[in-house]
Design an enzyme around this catalytic site. Structure first.
Site, PDB file in Angstrom:
ATOM      1  N   GLU A 176       0.818  -1.209   0.000  1.00 47.26           N
ATOM      2  CA  GLU A 176       0.000   0.000   0.000  1.00 47.26           C
ATOM      3  C   GLU A 176       0.861   1.273   0.000  1.00 47.26           C
ATOM      4  O   GLU A 176       0.524   2.257  -0.650  1.00 47.26           O
ATOM      5  CB  GLU A 176      -0.912   0.033   1.240  1.00 47.26           C
ATOM      6  CG  GLU A 176      -2.015  -1.025   1.258  1.00 47.26           C
ATOM      7  CD  GLU A 176      -1.547  -2.365   1.828  1.00 47.26           C
ATOM      8  OE1 GLU A 176      -0.320  -2.597   1.968  1.00 47.26           O
ATOM      9  OE2 GLU A 176      -2.418  -3.200   2.140  1.00 47.26           O
ATOM     10  N   LYS A 189       3.919   1.685  -1.153  1.00 45.19           N
ATOM     11  CA  LYS A 189       4.526   1.871  -2.479  1.00 45.19           C
ATOM     12  C   LYS A 189       3.552   2.615  -3.395  1.00 45.19           C
ATOM     13  O   LYS A 189       3.891   3.614  -4.024  1.00 45.19           O
ATOM     14  CB  LYS A 189       4.887   0.503  -3.067  1.00 45.19           C
ATOM     15  CG  LYS A 189       5.299   0.540  -4.526  1.00 45.19           C
ATOM     16  CD  LYS A 189       5.217  -0.852  -5.157  1.00 45.19           C
ATOM     17  CE  LYS A 189       5.549  -0.798  -6.640  1.00 45.19           C
ATOM     18  NZ  LYS A 189       6.953  -0.440  -6.893  1.00 45.19           N
ATOM     19  N   LYS A 202      24.104  -0.245  -0.540  1.00 46.51           N
ATOM     20  CA  LYS A 202      23.583  -1.419   0.180  1.00 46.51           C
ATOM     21  C   LYS A 202      23.713  -1.258   1.687  1.00 46.51           C
ATOM     22  O   LYS A 202      24.753  -0.828   2.187  1.00 46.51           O
ATOM     23  CB  LYS A 202      24.377  -2.658  -0.216  1.00 46.51           C
ATOM     24  CG  LYS A 202      24.183  -3.027  -1.645  1.00 46.51           C
ATOM     25  CD  LYS A 202      23.224  -4.164  -1.770  1.00 46.51           C
ATOM     26  CE  LYS A 202      22.873  -4.329  -3.225  1.00 46.51           C
ATOM     27  NZ  LYS A 202      21.794  -5.262  -3.430  1.00 46.51           N
ATOM     28  N   ASP A 261      40.869 -13.869 -10.501  1.00 47.01           N
ATOM     29  CA  ASP A 261      40.807 -15.338 -10.359  1.00 47.01           C
ATOM     30  C   ASP A 261      39.602 -15.962 -11.062  1.00 47.01           C
ATOM     31  O   ASP A 261      39.602 -17.157 -11.335  1.00 47.01           O
ATOM     32  CB  ASP A 261      40.758 -15.734  -8.875  1.00 47.01           C
ATOM     33  CG  ASP A 261      42.075 -15.469  -8.169  1.00 47.01           C
ATOM     34  OD1 ASP A 261      43.089 -15.255  -8.872  1.00 47.01           O
ATOM     35  OD2 ASP A 261      42.088 -15.468  -6.919  1.00 47.01           O
ATOM     36  N   HIS A 263      23.361   4.785 -15.804  1.00 44.10           N
ATOM     37  CA  HIS A 263      22.562   5.224 -14.667  1.00 44.10           C
ATOM     38  C   HIS A 263      22.014   6.631 -14.876  1.00 44.10           C
ATOM     39  O   HIS A 263      21.255   7.127 -14.066  1.00 44.10           O
ATOM     40  CB  HIS A 263      23.387   5.142 -13.383  1.00 44.10           C
ATOM     41  CG  HIS A 263      23.930   3.761 -13.155  1.00 44.10           C
ATOM     42  ND1 HIS A 263      25.146   3.357 -13.660  1.00 44.10           N
ATOM     43  CD2 HIS A 263      23.400   2.680 -12.554  1.00 44.10           C
ATOM     44  CE1 HIS A 263      25.339   2.093 -13.344  1.00 44.10           C
ATOM     45  NE2 HIS A 263      24.298   1.653 -12.681  1.00 44.10           N
TER      46      HIS A 263
END
Ligand code: GLN
Ligand code: ZN
Length: 763
Positions: free
Chosen positions: A21, A23, A114, A659, A697
């Site tokens: 809701e 959002k 993050k 690697d 971006h």
């Protein structure tokens, strides 16, 4: 400070609404479709219902101020008056807040990154020479008042000063944000006094950074800060909540301060013995995080109760809690009608975790017989999970052992390069893209129509093949050298594979907040993973049938699949990674057999899964690299393996990138000005690399001269025969017009540099 100790709580809860809701309300407000009042009333209703449910379930202390219109770190920046001056132009408080989160036509937003090793993203506060901390407690006081009016035993939650500054970024030549800790602590002191005046008995101050090695002197800073806040006389009782890892020396440091309670994460690491070793805890309330707040598994109640019972002697009092906020898990299992009974019995989402906390608190108080029924059910789930054949696929396990025995190396890089060059005959500085093309509204409509049954699978396939044909035609017209199919059929780069692999469950309503109004539905990886059928071969071979240029197969790597899923906790991540890698390996072999000469295995999450404690990093990087090599070593030397990584600050993972030994690595560099190439060279990397020359971006179309200059800069670090030309990430979020113009310039830039700088390759 005569606060009553509490017995059952959680550290925070989801806030997007059981049906997203918040959002919807926030996005409508941003679009100008609704006004402030409507947004505020949706928000107030969500808070009221959340608190009501938590109280009804039996928690005797309830976190408030965990609601947010966007992000709790941004809320904290506003609370301490640390929004940069450029947002001062926006007169209205809420609009200023959203401008800081998302920018507007004139003002660049704050960065986003993050939140520790989770998939939640927070807004990074900027601390500059002009930042003055000035308290604005209106949000926290507002929620406190609302909750108290509702009769809720409310415990306001705020992010602690050490964590806030550790996660902030210095700007405009300011020194390290943590240099301002003493000053910020004064503002927190004022806040505590106001909270006490307004009747808060408890306050929760979150300091997750203390459970990590993000700062070297965490214990010292914690002791100084909480000794000083603890000394205040007019304040609520303080709970310092830590999570996402084990507290090492910060635990005794906090225990020496006058704070009343410490929250410890007893799910990650060996917190139990750590707690028993700290004598000063005998006069504290220990808020024991025995219910995992960030993963979806049901708690083994008997084991958790045993942990709690052993801790009882080491502390003055004990409260049961989740290990962290349940922000990271979906609301409730009740929203998943299509889940089989066995799987359902192994899980606990947000609401079910609250029930577990309450049961454990009751068991702790009245003895295990008081929750005998709950324990029987929990034990049955443990047994069912342990014995379910889906968790033990002999053939997958046998194949992994035999591959481990035979080794998973490829031929030497030089030999691979020669074999691939002979097969592909690419020009110097080959041009390519990262995989996705704009997800047009036609694509979204087709997906929705398939879901609602408006079109059948055959019609969906026809539409997707049409999208692929368009993308191939566009790339040929632009003159790119290595083409992609554009990924129109993928809703998400992890969920797409999870839906096709055995061992995964894709939820219907398991939404969790990723950032702001953006929510994701991480799949649940519960069993042994295997691939019943090819997952991408039909799409890629269709694309290849439309062109003579090579089309790159496009797969998601094992680490990224784990990072963006809820992963089983009954075996080491390394073992689960091997199984996912084997499934991806099977797909690469099938793509190769179908004639595909180039295969990309994306690992954008390699960096984000890096453990928060230094001692765990090496082992992680070893299994992450091993999993990638298992996934990519099933093909011949003449098949070219690409990988794509999505961030520009590699730091501790740079050696691991080398690697991985991919033939070609494309990497974000448009904003970091090619520094990454020097770092890769220093790590001994000698394979090919495609530093992004187009920052996807931003909606900006980069000029030919700009990308040509970036390529020339790259040629200072990497010889022409190892350099690729590409954007820095997939194009799915961009508009077609921007993409076409930018790629046209990208191809022109590559041609210009080829003609002028690279000898013998005029084209
Ligand atoms: N191949 C994916 C894409 O182009 C990679 C996405 C990512 O790096 N996150 O969309
Ligand atoms: Zn990317």
């Amino acid at each position: 400070m005569t606060a009553q100790p509490f017995t059952a709580t959680i550290l925070g809860s989801p806030r997007i609404g059981p049906n997203r809701e918040l959002k919807r309300a926030v996005e409508k407000y941003w679009a100008g479709a609704t006004g402030r009042d409507e947004l505020e009333s949706v928000a107030a209703k969500l808070r009221r219902e959340t608190w009501e449910a938590l109280a009804a379930a039996g928690l005797d202390s309830i976190p408030v101020n965990t609601f947010s219109y966007y992000d709790q770190v941004l809320d904290t920046a506003v609370m301490v008056g640390a929004l940069p001056a450029r947002f001062g132009k926006v007169a209205d408080g809420l609009d200023r807040y959203f401008a800081a989160a998302r920018g507007n036509d004139e003002i660049a937003p704050l960065e986003m990154t993050k939140w520790f090793d989770t998939n939640y993203h927070y807004i990074v506060p900027e601390i500059g020479p002009d930042t003055r901390f000035e308290l604005d407690p209106s949000k926290v006081l507002g929620e406190l008042e609302e909750a108290r009016a509702q009769g809720i035993p409310a415990r306001p939650v705020i992010i602690g000063p050490v964590t806030f500054l550790a996660l902030s970024k210095a700007v405009d030549g300011a020194g390290a944000p943590l240099d301002r800790l003493a000053e910020l602590t004064v503002a927190y002191g004022e806040l505590l006094q106001i909270l006490a005046e307004r009747g808060a008995e408890w306050v929760q101050i979150d300091e997750p950074v203390l459970a990590t090695d993000i700062i070297g002197n965490a214990a010292e800073l914690a002791e100084r800060t909480y000794a000083s806040l603890g000394r205040l006389t007019d304040r609520p009782a303080i709970l310092v909540a830590t999570y996402f890892g084990e507290l090492t020396d910060a635990l005794p440091a906090l225990a020496r301060t006058p704070v009343e309670a410490i929250g410890v994460d007893l799910v990650s690491g060996d917190g139990r013995s750590a707690v028993s070793a700290v004598p000063e805890l005998t006069d504290k309330l220990l808020v024991a995080g025995v219910v995992d707040g960030r993963n979806v598994w049901r708690t083994d109640l008997e084991a958790a109760l045993e942990t709690l019972t052993t801790l009882q002697g080491s502390v003055r009092r004990l409260a049961v809690s989740t290990s962290c906020s349940t922000l990271h898990v979906p609301y409730t299992l009740d929203a998943e009608p299509d889940m089989d009974a066995a799987l359902r019995s192994w899980l606990a989402f947000g609401f079910e975790k609250v029930t577990e906390v309450v049961a454990l608190a009751r068991g702790l108080k009245n003895g295990s017989q008081a929750i005998a029924g709950e324990i029987v059910a929990s034990n049955a789930a443990v047994v069912s999970r342990r014995s379910d054949p889906r968790l033990n696929n002999e053939s997958v396990r046998a194949r992994i052992s035999s591959l481990a025995a035979s080794g998973t190396g490829r031929g030497p890089a030089g030999r691979r390069r020669a074999a691939q060059q002979a097969r592909l005959e690419l020009p110097a500085l080959p041009t390519t893209t990262i995989g996705s093309y704009p997800q047009t509204s036609a694509i979204r409509v087709a997906r929705a129509d398939l879901r609602t049954g408006k079109i059948d699978a055959a019609e969906y396939e026809r539409r997707m093949k049409g999208e692929i044909a368009d993308v191939i035609r566009l790339q040929e017209e632009l003159g790119l050298d290595v083409l992609v199919h554009g990924e129109p059929e993928r809703n998400d780069m992890v969920q797409y594979f999870a839906e096709q692999l055995e061992g995964f469950f894709a939820t219907q309503n398991g939404w969790v907040q990723s950032y702001g109004s953006r929510c994701v539905r991480p799949p649940i990886l519960y069993g042994d993973v295997s691939r019943p059928e090819p997952m991408t071969v039909a799409w890629i071979t269709h694309a290849q049938s439309l062109t003579d240029k090579p089309v790159k197969g496009m797969l998601t790597g094992p680490v990224t699949i784990l990072a963006w899923s809820f992963v089983r906790d009954d075996q080491p991540l390394a073992e689960t990674a091997e199984q996912v890698a084997l499934a991806i390996r099977d797909e690469t072999v099938d793509l190769e057999s179908a004639g595909i000469a180039i295969i990309q295995v994306d690992e954008p999450a390699l960096r984000e899964l890096l453990p928060l404690r230094s001692k765990d990093k090496e082992a992680y990087l070893r299994w992450a690299v091993d999993a990638f090599r298992l996934a990519t070593s099933g093909v011949a030397d003449s098949t070219q393996i690409h990988t794509h990584l999505c961030y520009s600050e590699f730091g501790e993972v740079i050696g691991a990138i080398a690697d991985l030994d991919a033939d070609v690595t494309s990497i974000e560099a448009a904003r970091s000005h090619m520094e990454v190439l020097g770092d890769l060279n220093a790590a001994g990397f000698t394979n090919s690399v495609g530093p992004g020359v187009y920052d996807i971006h931003s909606p900006r179309v980069p000029a030919v001269s700009e990308m040509a200059a970036a390529l020339r800069e790259a040629l200072n670090a990497v010889p022409a025969e190892r350099l690729w030309v590409n954007p820095d990430c997939g194009l799915k979020t961009r508009r077609t017009e921007e993409v076409v113009a930018s790629l046209r310039n990208l191809v022109a830039a590559a041609k210009e540099v080829r003609a002028k700088e690279v000898q013998g390759t005029a084209d």
